[in-house]
Scaffold this motif. Structure first.
Motif, mmCIF file in Angstrom:
data_model
loop_
_atom_site.group_PDB
_atom_site.id
_atom_site.type_symbol
_atom_site.label_atom_id
_atom_site.label_comp_id
_atom_site.label_asym_id
_atom_site.label_seq_id
_atom_site.Cartn_x
_atom_site.Cartn_y
_atom_site.Cartn_z
ATOM 1 N N LEU A 196 -12.131 -110.080 -29.060
ATOM 2 C CA LEU A 196 -10.704 -110.329 -29.293
ATOM 3 C C LEU A 196 -9.819 -109.646 -28.258
ATOM 4 O O LEU A 196 -8.594 -109.688 -28.366
ATOM 5 C CB LEU A 196 -10.318 -109.858 -30.702
ATOM 6 N N ASN A 197 -10.457 -109.044 -27.257
ATOM 7 C CA ASN A 197 -9.693 -108.369 -26.196
ATOM 8 C C ASN A 197 -8.739 -107.316 -26.735
ATOM 9 O O ASN A 197 -7.585 -107.229 -26.302
ATOM 10 C CB ASN A 197 -8.857 -109.378 -25.401
ATOM 11 N N ILE A 198 -9.205 -106.546 -27.689
ATOM 12 C CA ILE A 198 -8.325 -105.496 -28.222
ATOM 13 C C ILE A 198 -8.435 -104.270 -27.328
ATOM 14 O O ILE A 198 -9.529 -103.781 -27.049
ATOM 15 C CB ILE A 198 -8.713 -105.137 -29.678
ATOM 16 N N LEU A 257 -17.927 -104.150 -35.453
ATOM 17 C CA LEU A 257 -16.511 -103.929 -35.119
ATOM 18 C C LEU A 257 -16.341 -103.922 -33.599
ATOM 19 O O LEU A 257 -15.420 -104.548 -33.063
ATOM 20 C CB LEU A 257 -16.014 -102.606 -35.723
ATOM 21 N N ASN A 258 -17.267 -103.247 -32.905
ATOM 22 C CA ASN A 258 -17.149 -103.172 -31.448
ATOM 23 C C ASN A 258 -17.266 -104.544 -30.789
ATOM 24 O O ASN A 258 -16.554 -104.845 -29.835
ATOM 25 C CB ASN A 258 -18.180 -102.195 -30.886
ATOM 26 N N GLN A 259 -18.155 -105.398 -31.332
ATOM 27 C CA GLN A 259 -18.264 -106.771 -30.800
ATOM 28 C C GLN A 259 -16.931 -107.502 -30.948
ATOM 29 O O GLN A 259 -16.477 -108.203 -30.051
ATOM 30 C CB GLN A 259 -19.343 -107.556 -31.562
ATOM 31 N N LYS A 260 -16.341 -107.346 -32.136
ATOM 32 C CA LYS A 260 -15.067 -108.026 -32.395
ATOM 33 C C LYS A 260 -13.982 -107.517 -31.454
ATOM 34 O O LYS A 260 -13.191 -108.291 -30.919
ATOM 35 C CB LYS A 260 -14.633 -107.822 -33.844
ATOM 36 N N ILE A 261 -13.948 -106.205 -31.267
ATOM 37 C CA ILE A 261 -12.924 -105.611 -30.398
ATOM 38 C C ILE A 261 -13.037 -106.199 -28.994
ATOM 39 O O ILE A 261 -12.041 -106.552 -28.357
ATOM 40 C CB ILE A 261 -13.085 -104.072 -30.376
ATOM 41 N N LYS A 262 -14.279 -106.383 -28.559
ATOM 42 C CA LYS A 262 -14.532 -106.933 -27.229
ATOM 43 C C LYS A 262 -14.119 -108.408 -27.182
ATOM 44 O O LYS A 262 -13.352 -108.826 -26.328
ATOM 45 C CB LYS A 262 -16.023 -106.814 -26.932
ATOM 46 N N ARG A 288 -7.352 -110.330 -35.108
ATOM 47 C CA ARG A 288 -6.924 -109.318 -34.144
ATOM 48 C C ARG A 288 -5.878 -108.382 -34.776
ATOM 49 O O ARG A 288 -5.975 -107.175 -34.713
ATOM 50 C CB ARG A 288 -6.355 -109.984 -32.891
ATOM 51 N N ARG A 289 -4.877 -108.996 -35.428
ATOM 52 C CA ARG A 289 -3.811 -108.171 -36.014
ATOM 53 C C ARG A 289 -4.343 -107.232 -37.089
ATOM 54 O O ARG A 289 -3.922 -106.077 -37.189
ATOM 55 C CB ARG A 289 -2.753 -109.061 -36.663
#
Ligand SMILES: Nc1ncnc2c1ncn2[C@@H]1O[C@H](COP(=O)(O)OP(=O)(O)OP(=O)(O)O)[C@@H](O)[C@H]1O
Ligand SMILES: [Mg+2]
Length: 301
Positions: free
Chosen positions: A291-293, A284-289, A256-257
């Motif tokens: 990881l609640n970014i 990247l978009n999957q990760k953002i989702k 996340r960081r």
């Protein structure tokens, strides 16, 4: 001491700013428009050092295929900065003593004396008197060099300089990285002032550069200082806010960081961030989702 031609000996631990002081002396002297020539006399074998300092005529030794000027000539009218002089060989020391005495020397293999007007500033990070006592450094050369001596105290002996130097490096590296001005949190500053600084100003500079590069806002907290300075391990830092974290949580937190940091540097442009990570935008978009970014709007602090 700047206006005179007197030889200066600067002594101080590694990273205390010896070369910087030498340059400052030169820049404030009437020689300032002539060359400032640094040479690390401790870093090379005697023959190479001598051929660098005195120059040589063509054919002086096997590899001397052309004649070469010595640094004493290159520095003529200016300042020769001889760094790490303590480890210089005894033979070379004798030759240098001669140049210091009458500012004359000969090219290696040459017959003509050359007269120069050079100011010598020497530096060492060891106790030169001790080297003299133990027979590794010529006493006569020591006195020739030590006409004016400058002792640079280690940073831990002048802690009042730390806030000033830290702010100087914050400004410098924020500017260099195109960032808005940075300052240290009270806690981070206290940590820096209390630390021992074995690497002196150079270590402080590197720590500040790192914290500026990693920072995402105007205030730099102690979490951005290297772990060996804050006394915390990487794990401590990561688990600071969540002591019950599992390995999975910790790895997610790191991910996340890293993603947030990249997004901040890309002005929250996801396409650019994905490109820099060498991953597809969809990943990247999957990760953002996952990881609640929270995607912030564009624009830097
Ligand atoms: N007073 C100061 N203000 C700003 N920067 C400084 C100061 N003192 C040292 N520095 C910076 O710290 C770093 C180390 O300084 P410098 O190279 O002069 O140290 P040194 O004593 O010659 O170290 P070494 O013995 O390892 O060669 C440099 O980047 C220098 O610019
Ligand atoms: Mg140096």
């Amino acid at each position: 001491m700047a206006p005179s031609r007197s030889t200066i000996l600067i002594q101080g631990e590694s990273g205390t700013g010896k070369e910087m002081i030498a340059k400052a002396i030169h820049a404030n002297s009437p020689r300032k428009d002539k060359p400032f020539v640094p040479i690390n006399t401790g870093a090379m074998p005697s023959e190479l050092l001598e051929s660098n300092l005195f120059g040589h005529v063509k054919g002086a030794f096997t590899s001397a295929i052309a004649s070469k000027k010595g640094l004493f000539e290159v520095a003529n009218g200016g300042t020769l900065f001889m760094d790490e002089i303590a480890t210089m060989g005894m033979d070379t020391q004798a030759k240098i003593l001669r140049v210091l005495q009458d500012r004359r020397f000969m090219h290696l293999g040459g017959v003509q004396e050359i007269q120069v007007d050079v100011r010598i500033i020497a530096a060492t990070n060891v106790d030169l008197r001790k080297e003299v006592r133990e027979g590794r450094f010529r006493e006569d050369l020591f006195y020739r060099l030590n006409v004016i001596s400058v002792d640079l105290p280690p940073l831990r002996a002048r802690r009042e300089d730390i806030p000033l130097l830290a702010q100087h490096f914050l400004d410098f590296y924020a500017n260099e990285n195109g960032l808005a001005p940075r300052k240290l949190s009270a806690d981070a500053l206290r940590t820096l002032v209390d630390y021992e600084w074995p690497g002196n100003v150079r270590e402080l500079e590197n720590s500040i550069e790192r914290s500026v590069v990693l920072s995402s806002g105007p205030v730099i907290g102690s979490d951005l200082l290297p772990g060996h300075i804050t006394g915390r391990s990487f794990q401590d830092t990561l688990m600071e806010h969540n002591p019950d974290a599992t390995l999975f949580n910790i790895l997610e937190d790191i991910e996340r960081r890293i993603i947030v940091e990249k997004l901040e540097r890309c002005n929250w442009n996801q396409t650019e961030a994905a490109e820099q990570f060498h991953i597809p935008l969809s990943t990247l978009n999957q990760k953002i989702k996952r990881l609640n970014i929270e995607i912030r709007k564009k624009g830097r602090e």
